[in-house]
Design a protein around this motif. Sequence first.
Motif, PDB file in Angstrom:
ATOM      1  N   TYR A  34       5.688  -6.217   5.320  1.00  0.00           N
ATOM      2  CA  TYR A  34       5.714  -4.851   4.766  1.00  0.00           C
ATOM      3  C   TYR A  34       7.043  -4.561   4.100  1.00  0.00           C
ATOM      4  O   TYR A  34       7.096  -3.882   3.074  1.00  0.00           O
ATOM      5  CB  TYR A  34       5.433  -3.819   5.860  1.00  0.00           C
ATOM      6  N   ARG A  47       8.764  -6.582   2.533  1.00  0.00           N
ATOM      7  CA  ARG A  47       8.689  -7.201   1.213  1.00  0.00           C
ATOM      8  C   ARG A  47       7.779  -6.389   0.279  1.00  0.00           C
ATOM      9  O   ARG A  47       8.164  -6.038  -0.822  1.00  0.00           O
ATOM     10  CB  ARG A  47       8.157  -8.628   1.363  1.00  0.00           C
ATOM     11  N   GLN A  48       6.594  -6.077   0.770  1.00  0.00           N
ATOM     12  CA  GLN A  48       5.627  -5.360  -0.066  1.00  0.00           C
ATOM     13  C   GLN A  48       6.148  -4.033  -0.565  1.00  0.00           C
ATOM     14  O   GLN A  48       5.950  -3.656  -1.704  1.00  0.00           O
ATOM     15  CB  GLN A  48       4.388  -5.032   0.771  1.00  0.00           C
ATOM     16  N   LEU A  49       6.787  -3.270   0.335  1.00  0.00           N
ATOM     17  CA  LEU A  49       7.222  -1.924  -0.034  1.00  0.00           C
ATOM     18  C   LEU A  49       8.654  -1.925  -0.548  1.00  0.00           C
ATOM     19  O   LEU A  49       9.208  -0.889  -0.868  1.00  0.00           O
ATOM     20  CB  LEU A  49       7.119  -0.988   1.169  1.00  0.00           C
ATOM     21  N   LYS A  60       4.012   1.932   8.781  1.00  0.00           N
ATOM     22  CA  LYS A  60       3.388   1.910  10.108  1.00  0.00           C
ATOM     23  C   LYS A  60       1.960   2.415  10.040  1.00  0.00           C
ATOM     24  O   LYS A  60       1.103   1.928  10.781  1.00  0.00           O
ATOM     25  CB  LYS A  60       4.252   2.658  11.130  1.00  0.00           C
ATOM     26  N   TRP A  61       1.687   3.341   9.131  1.00  0.00           N
ATOM     27  CA  TRP A  61       0.298   3.808   9.020  1.00  0.00           C
ATOM     28  C   TRP A  61      -0.556   2.867   8.202  1.00  0.00           C
ATOM     29  O   TRP A  61      -1.764   2.777   8.416  1.00  0.00           O
ATOM     30  CB  TRP A  61       0.247   5.241   8.486  1.00  0.00           C
ATOM     31  N   LEU A  62       0.062   2.158   7.279  1.00  0.00           N
ATOM     32  CA  LEU A  62      -0.714   1.145   6.553  1.00  0.00           C
ATOM     33  C   LEU A  62      -1.185   0.081   7.527  1.00  0.00           C
ATOM     34  O   LEU A  62      -2.323  -0.367   7.496  1.00  0.00           O
ATOM     35  CB  LEU A  62       0.135   0.505   5.462  1.00  0.00           C
ATOM     36  N   GLU A 115       4.954   2.760  -6.883  1.00  0.00           N
ATOM     37  CA  GLU A 115       4.298   1.769  -6.021  1.00  0.00           C
ATOM     38  C   GLU A 115       3.413   2.462  -5.000  1.00  0.00           C
ATOM     39  O   GLU A 115       2.303   2.018  -4.715  1.00  0.00           O
ATOM     40  CB  GLU A 115       5.347   0.933  -5.285  1.00  0.00           C
ATOM     41  N   ILE A 116       3.930   3.548  -4.436  1.00  0.00           N
ATOM     42  CA  ILE A 116       3.159   4.232  -3.398  1.00  0.00           C
ATOM     43  C   ILE A 116       1.914   4.888  -3.994  1.00  0.00           C
ATOM     44  O   ILE A 116       0.839   4.854  -3.403  1.00  0.00           O
ATOM     45  CB  ILE A 116       4.052   5.236  -2.656  1.00  0.00           C
ATOM     46  N   LEU A 119      -0.501   2.278  -4.399  1.00  0.00           N
ATOM     47  CA  LEU A 119      -1.015   1.892  -3.090  1.00  0.00           C
ATOM     48  C   LEU A 119      -2.073   2.881  -2.600  1.00  0.00           C
ATOM     49  O   LEU A 119      -3.127   2.493  -2.098  1.00  0.00           O
ATOM     50  CB  LEU A 119       0.157   1.852  -2.116  1.00  0.00           C
ATOM     51  N   ALA A 151      -5.176   2.311  -4.411  1.00  0.00           N
ATOM     52  CA  ALA A 151      -5.841   1.089  -3.947  1.00  0.00           C
ATOM     53  C   ALA A 151      -6.533   1.321  -2.612  1.00  0.00           C
ATOM     54  O   ALA A 151      -7.657   0.861  -2.387  1.00  0.00           O
ATOM     55  CB  ALA A 151      -4.823  -0.045  -3.822  1.00  0.00           C
ATOM     56  N   LEU A 152      -5.860   2.071  -1.739  1.00  0.00           N
ATOM     57  CA  LEU A 152      -6.473   2.376  -0.442  1.00  0.00           C
ATOM     58  C   LEU A 152      -7.768   3.154  -0.640  1.00  0.00           C
ATOM     59  O   LEU A 152      -8.795   2.859  -0.019  1.00  0.00           O
ATOM     60  CB  LEU A 152      -5.520   3.209   0.422  1.00  0.00           C
ATOM     61  N   HIS A 168     -10.503   1.080  -1.791  1.00  0.00           N
ATOM     62  CA  HIS A 168     -11.060   0.263  -0.713  1.00  0.00           C
ATOM     63  C   HIS A 168     -11.872   1.088   0.270  1.00  0.00           C
ATOM     64  O   HIS A 168     -12.241   0.601   1.334  1.00  0.00           O
ATOM     65  CB  HIS A 168      -9.951  -0.458   0.049  1.00  0.00           C
TER      66      HIS A 168
END
Lengths: 501, 288, 343, 343
Positions: free
Chosen positions: A381, A383-385, A411-413, A436-437, A440, A443-444, A447
């Motif tokens: 995470y 890295r990702q964020l 933490k919630w992801l 980015e957020i 994200l 994308a969430l 999904h």
Amino acid sequence: MEPIVSIRHLSKAFAGVKALDRVQFELFPGEVHALMGENGAGKSTLMKVLAGIHARDAGEIVVDGKPVDITSPRAAQALGIGIVHQELNLMSHLSAAQNIFIGREPRRGFGLLLDEEALNAQAAKIFARMNLALDPRTLVSELSVAKRQMVEIAKALSFHSKVLIMDEPTAALNNQEVADLFRIIRQLKAEGVGIVYISHKMDELQQVADRVTVLRDGQYIATVPMASTSLEAIIGMMVGRQLEQLHEEHPDTAGNEVVLEVRGLSRGSAIQDVSFVLRRGEILGFAGLMGAGRTEVARAVFGADPIAAGEIRVHGQAVRIRSPEHAVACGIGYLSEDRKLYGLATALDVATNVAMPSMRSFLQLGLFLDASRIRTTAESYVRQLGIKTPSVEQQVQLLSGGNQQKIVIAKWLLRDCDILFFDEPTRGIDVGAKAEIYRLLHALAAHGKAIVVISSELPEILRLAHRVVVMCEGRLTGELAARDATQEEIMRLATRREERV
Amino acid sequence: QETYIPLVSKGFQHQFWQAVKSGAEQAAKDYKVKVTFEGPETEAMVDKQIDMLSAALAKHPTALGFAALDSKAAIPLLKKAQAAKVPVVAFDSGVDSDIPVTTATTNNKAAAALAADKMADLIGKNGEVAVVAHDQTSRTGVDRRDGFVDRMKANYPNVKIVTVQYGGGDHLKSTEITKSILQAYPNLKGIFGTNEGSAIGVVNGVKEMKRKVVIVGYDSGKQQKDAIRDGLMAGAITQNPVGIGYKTVEAAVKAIKGEQLPKVIDTGFYWYDKTNMNDPKIAAVLYD
Amino acid sequence: MTLPLTPTEAQATAPGLPVLLKDRLFRPATRQKLLAFASLLVLMVFFSVASGNFLQVDNLVSILQATAVNGVLAIACTFVIITGGIDLSVGTLMTFCAVMTGVCLTYLGLPLPVGVLAAIFFGCLSGFTSGVLVAKLKIPPFIATLGMMLLLKGLALVISGTKPIYFNDTPGFSAISQDSLIGQVLPSLPIPNAVLILFLVAAAAGIVLKHSILGRYAFALGSNEEAVRLSGVNVDFWKIVVYTVSGGICGIAGLLIASRLNSAQPALGQGYELDAIAAVVIGGTSLSGGAGTILGTIIGAFIMSVLANGLRILSVAQEWQTALTGVIIILAVYTDILRRRSR
Amino acid sequence: MTLPLTPTEAQATAPGLPVLLKDRLFRPATRQKLLAFASLLVLMVFFSVASGNFLQVDNLVSILQATAVNGVLAIACTFVIITGGIDLSVGTLMTFCAVMTGVCLTYLGLPLPVGVLAAIFFGCLSGFTSGVLVAKLKIPPFIATLGMMLLLKGLALVISGTKPIYFNDTPGFSAISQDSLIGQVLPSLPIPNAVLILFLVAAAAGIVLKHSILGRYAFALGSNEEAVRLSGVNVDFWKIVVYTVSGGICGIAGLLIASRLNSAQPALGQGYELDAIAAVVIGGTSLSGGAGTILGTIIGAFIMSVLANGLRILSVAQEWQTALTGVIIILAVYTDILRRRSR
Ligand SMILES: Nc1ncnc2c1ncn2[C@@H]1O[C@H](COP(=O)(O)OP(=O)(O)OP(=O)(O)O)[C@@H](O)[C@H]1O
Ligand SMILES: Nc1ncnc2c1ncn2[C@@H]1O[C@H](COP(=O)(O)OP(=O)(O)OP(=O)(O)O)[C@@H](O)[C@H]1O
Ligand SMILES: [Mg+2]
Ligand SMILES: [Mg+2]
């Protein structure tokens, strides 16, 4: 004209982190100088050195033409330097007025007793000037985050400083208060006060800043005049690359199944008969002015506070959510608006904080935790964020504000809830990371997650939400589809107060 | 109206005080009076004892038993009792005042001196001995220590008291203290433990260090009696706590009736060891 | 920087004094304060019904008298606890001060006022030392005051030669706590001076806490020390002042106990800190700092002494007294929590 | 940016174990841990030089044995203190458990293992009660455990009839702490089982604190309870578990002391809580919660018993022992603070 503050070749390192590397900065009287940079670029550190909180490792600070050594907050005050800290730093057991004048209380009775009347009157004056309707005697613990932020600003104003540092003063404010703040800033400017302004809200720069200095990774990049520079150019200097502009097409989610239905939610005057539905794959924006009750609604649904009346259905099943634990078990997550108070165990490390809601999934042998799996998960995470931290074993309290916020998101992801409440998710997050957020969140939603975004930034709501509900004084005052939502329409609903009888 | 005699003691948790209590209760049964018994946590709590004494007076007792932690501190309250015509019987140790109609007590100093005589005999009037005392400031602690030390110094010049340490009557602490003393003085010949907890601590410590030294104890209790029977402890001094309790209540009853009482009722002390333990006269003053 | 403000604007947010007063009297907070006495009253009513000997002037005076020392110690603790610290040394500090007074009056034969000042001076000095340990050397208050507790206990024994020091040669000394000024004026109320002193100390402490700068900083430190420091306040200095004041108050407690016992008992004192802290916490002061009142502390101290006295008057067996005290302390605090929650 | 990784995906990036180990050994943190022993070593060296009788196998074994009870109690306290609580009841809880073992073995004549389990069971039960008081009734830990301390003390006296209970009829009982399994294997090292038990408890507690979910939540609760609650963790449940575990450990301490004294002494125990908490705090655990180690606690407990043993061996007068202990505790903690600061 002489600069009031000039900083040269300033360096500062913490254990494992070179926070500032030969940075320079200059501030003129009557100027609003914006300090920009990504999360962890070193903005707050630079200002803390100037405010006497951190000692510098190397370099020079010149105030009013004289080299100075600022060893304590008191020394900074004596030099006429005032600061609004990024993190709220208030004494919650004391009243707003007592907080503002701590260390400078008016006295009576031969200087032996405190003059509470004068204290409250002086605070009331400052509030009046800020257009802030707040009883100076209110305890800070009873104030919402936004009001606390206003108290911090009032405190900084009360110093009558020559140099006023504002480290993300508007992170918790919404339009009206921001406008009030800018009015005060212009007034101060006219009086010759030099203002250092730090913010991640790019649109604010154009409104107040005269010049912009950009830091990246603790290094000085450039200082440019605002009038002749585009926002894109500044962002480019901040992130060191070009950000692509993206335009999300909002999908039509009106036909999706309802995953969360709230009907008649009430508690006292904070929440009055609130009903809404949330569909799979949808991002529902909650707009409203500060204190409208959006946070209260989210906390009530999440089981963090009790409710007086109302029904909650998750996936069509009526549930009586008794506690956050129960809410999480029902697949509901809540990212709170005050990370320091409600979001993070700041004395613990990054990995533990990321894993906090999901601890059970790292169990082995029933009781023990798989530490290496926690670590690698947290690292992924980070890295990702793009979380800036020397390692996932770093204490969270040593990270910059924006990076702390990213940890709450992580933490919630990781917990992977179906229904997510994001309360001011991008507070204090830089432009790059914000984009980015946003991506994200989309994308969430794509999904199949259902997301509620509570935000005081209208552009953010407009950009993210598929549908917008607006609250005012604890009631829902309207609902708008994305295509009908405009800033004007939202503001109209957000100020539609109940008729008094 | 029922005759009520509260006894305010120096403590209540120690076996010694429990034995005094049982004696008092025995007398209460015999004389058909009501007694209550209480005392503070530690013998340092002089003011707590005074609070207890005032609560006792508030209950309008017919007479009062009092074992003073400090010989002077309670005098104002005792005067109050006198004014209310409540006869006071002092027990265990006296007060600096003539208000008490009598004092039922043992001479702790003389008893400890007897312990010193026995110890000296057992080690051949020569060598190093140590004292594990229960308290540095309380009357009983000071009297027993001084009685022992003074007699040694006066009568046995070749016996050297190398150290006096205090374990608060706590079994565990006294054990650790004993072990440190044994460690520090490899030639130590004897140790005197000044109350039940201290004496048991000494026995434990000696046992754990696997050393052979002469142990002299004070008071009784099952473990001390066992240690004497097993030969771990040479012998001990016992007072007559049951007798103290009994005589206190008895004296109070007599005082209520207006009978004349001697100034001091000596309840006596005894040396007991393997040889005389089962002697009925001795067995009667021992408790478990 | 000027403040563009019209008087009317200011008035809108800062109501005038008469309004304030009126509104304060009828505030729910006032009602709440009265309810804080609830546990105490329940206890008193219970004991009065259970025993006719409880509600008598003499016994009430004893209760007041018994509260004096613990009450004053609890007031001392309240200051430190409000800053978020803790003081384990109050009991032995009290004893140490009593011994120092004994040294001045009995051993050195100095006049009475010097003895009184000595108690307060040595109290302040020890408090100052604790304050320096906590503020300057950054030793956690628990350890700093534990160390001081042992040190002062040892010193009290050393200085007194492990023997009580009697004040028989200083006739006026026992009057400090035993005489009754109130009784001279109102013979039907023979309340001893110790109680008067307790209430005077409480009143002074209450004013200092609520209306002085020291009190303000004490609350602020307990609420958020870092914020206070960032506001440019000399945090270390004020912490030291708080511990010093607290030490001085312990000195007064030392006078009270010495005068009550007409002697300085050097072994007494350890264990008293728990009673004092318990009174503070029963009184609603939070051990994490930032909140607390002297009134609460006094109520807490009275709850403890009424309980002790009442159980004794009922002649409850001592082991049951202990067990019941535990249960009732928990219940008293629990009802207080319920009361606050029901706001 | 992709969607949240599933745990298996994440594992692909985990560095190999050997690398980790190597890297951990050479970390400055390891050096730091070794330095934590500094105060202890200084004390030991000092006493060795001051008295030839100090550094002898027998005496070292005595010190180890003297640490056992306080060490185990301190471990119990460590759990509670890490959550930001405090446990004043550990001493009397230990006694209560010892008495209950006595009831089972001596009064009821049950077999030895039942007695052992009884101690742990009643320890857990009492800890559970404290936990419920703190977590469910929201009573501040100080008050909840103060109440429990008094309640358990009273109960221990009531149940035992204020008399010691002897274990003479249970021959194996004193072996629990007095025999030496190590000595049977290595006759030159006659370390009694009590010490073995201390180290086993410490090892288990260390593993639980560092590697179990319970430990992780204990730290998190101490750091920010509200954040943990809002993460969907059942805060009340875990708090109760922590107090229960801590109570169980006190039960083990009860066994140790009963077995060492071969009797359950109902009056003993009060005051032991201060020693235990002191050991925890000397060991670097913060009373405000969120930080602490078992290793530190053990070092703290050893500092206290080395100090007591050394001063006794030197035959320092009791009152000076007390005073010196206070000073040295402060110094030990201060050097530890300096060490941390110099990082
Ligand atoms: N006390 C500290 N100890 C260790 N590292 C620190 C400390 N304070 C800041 N840092 C590190 O220094 C770097 C700069 O932090 P700083 O707070 O100045 O960033 P920032 O530019 O204000 O970021 P943000 O926009 O997120 O507030 C970060 O990497 C941060 O982790
Ligand atoms: N801790 C608290 N104690 C007392 N009142 C509070 C507290 N937090 C919020 N409130 C009040 O509850 C009302 C609703 O606040 P809430 O935080 O839900 O608003 P919001 O819409 O989320 O706005 P924002 O977060 O922007 O302030 C406000 O009147 C606020 O002042
Ligand atoms: Mg920052
Ligand atoms: Mg909000």
